[in-house]
Design a protein around this motif. Structure first.
Motif, PDB file in Angstrom:
ATOM      1  N   ILE A 169       1.094  -1.086   0.010  1.00 51.37           N
ATOM      2  CA  ILE A 169      -0.142  -0.008  -0.155  1.00 51.37           C
ATOM      3  C   ILE A 169       1.008   1.039  -0.198  1.00 51.37           C
ATOM      4  CG2 ILE A 169      -1.777   1.352   1.309  1.00 51.37           C
ATOM      5  CD1 ILE A 169      -2.716  -1.476   0.257  1.00 51.37           C
TER       6      ILE A 169
ATOM      7  N   GLU B 163      -5.883   3.697   6.007  1.00 56.93           N
ATOM      8  CA  GLU B 163      -5.399   2.896   5.122  1.00 56.93           C
ATOM      9  C   GLU B 163      -4.711   1.673   5.926  1.00 56.93           C
ATOM     10  OE1 GLU B 163      -5.779   2.522   1.529  1.00 56.93           O
ATOM     11  OE2 GLU B 163      -6.973   4.288   1.992  1.00 56.93           O
TER      12      GLU B 163
ATOM     13  N   HIS C 276      -6.643  -2.017   5.723  1.00 60.62           N
ATOM     14  CA  HIS C 276      -5.884  -2.986   5.030  1.00 60.62           C
ATOM     15  C   HIS C 276      -5.329  -4.023   6.185  1.00 60.62           C
ATOM     16  CE1 HIS C 276      -6.469  -1.674   1.085  1.00 60.62           C
ATOM     17  NE2 HIS C 276      -6.117  -0.488   1.479  1.00 60.62           N
TER      18      HIS C 276
END
Length: 140
Positions: free
Chosen positions: A16, A30, A34
């Protein structure tokens, strides 16, 4: 005992990434979404500039009282992090993490970012081998 190479470990997921202008709040969202512990910070060409981890969020943001909505990754990331190549053996990446005192290592092939590994990605026998090696060095 396995002699896995990094390319066997990193094929399971893509890293990412965010640009250095992204906010810390976005990066933390994020990481939560994730279920990861690190964001790789890259330039528009995909070259690695730095890494932002949960440790960075605590030590460089929360401890200093910074606002995650206004703080940019470029201000709190670890620039130019230690990296490894995809052809090295897993134990070498674990040694790098142990010696550097970190839990995540970006994997690059030349200038191309190909992944990121963390201690949790390694098999127990690889971690056991590293612990046995560390104990041996401590006794010498």
């Amino acid at each position: 005992m396995t002699n896995r190479h990094m390319h066997e470990i990193i094929t399971r997921r893509h890293p990412i990434t965010l640009p250095p202008e992204a906010t810390v709040q976005h990066a933390c969202q994020e990481m939560r979404n994730h279920r990861i512990g690190a964001i790789l910070v890259t330039d528009p060409h995909g070259r690695l500039l730095g890494i932002f981890t949960g440790r960075d969020a605590i030590s460089r943001l929360a401890a200093e009282g910074r606002d995650p909505r206004a703080t940019r990754l470029r201000e709190v990331m670890t620039p130019n992090p230690e990296c490894c190549a995809p052809h090295i053996q897993a134990i070498e990446a674990l040694r790098l993490m142990r010696d550097g005192g970190f839990r995540h290592v970006p994997v690059v092939d030349g200038h191309r970012l190909v992944g990121v590994v963390s201690r949790g990605d390694f098999l127990s026998d690889e971690r056991g081998r590293l612990e046995a090696e560390s104990h041996l060095w401590e006794r010498m």
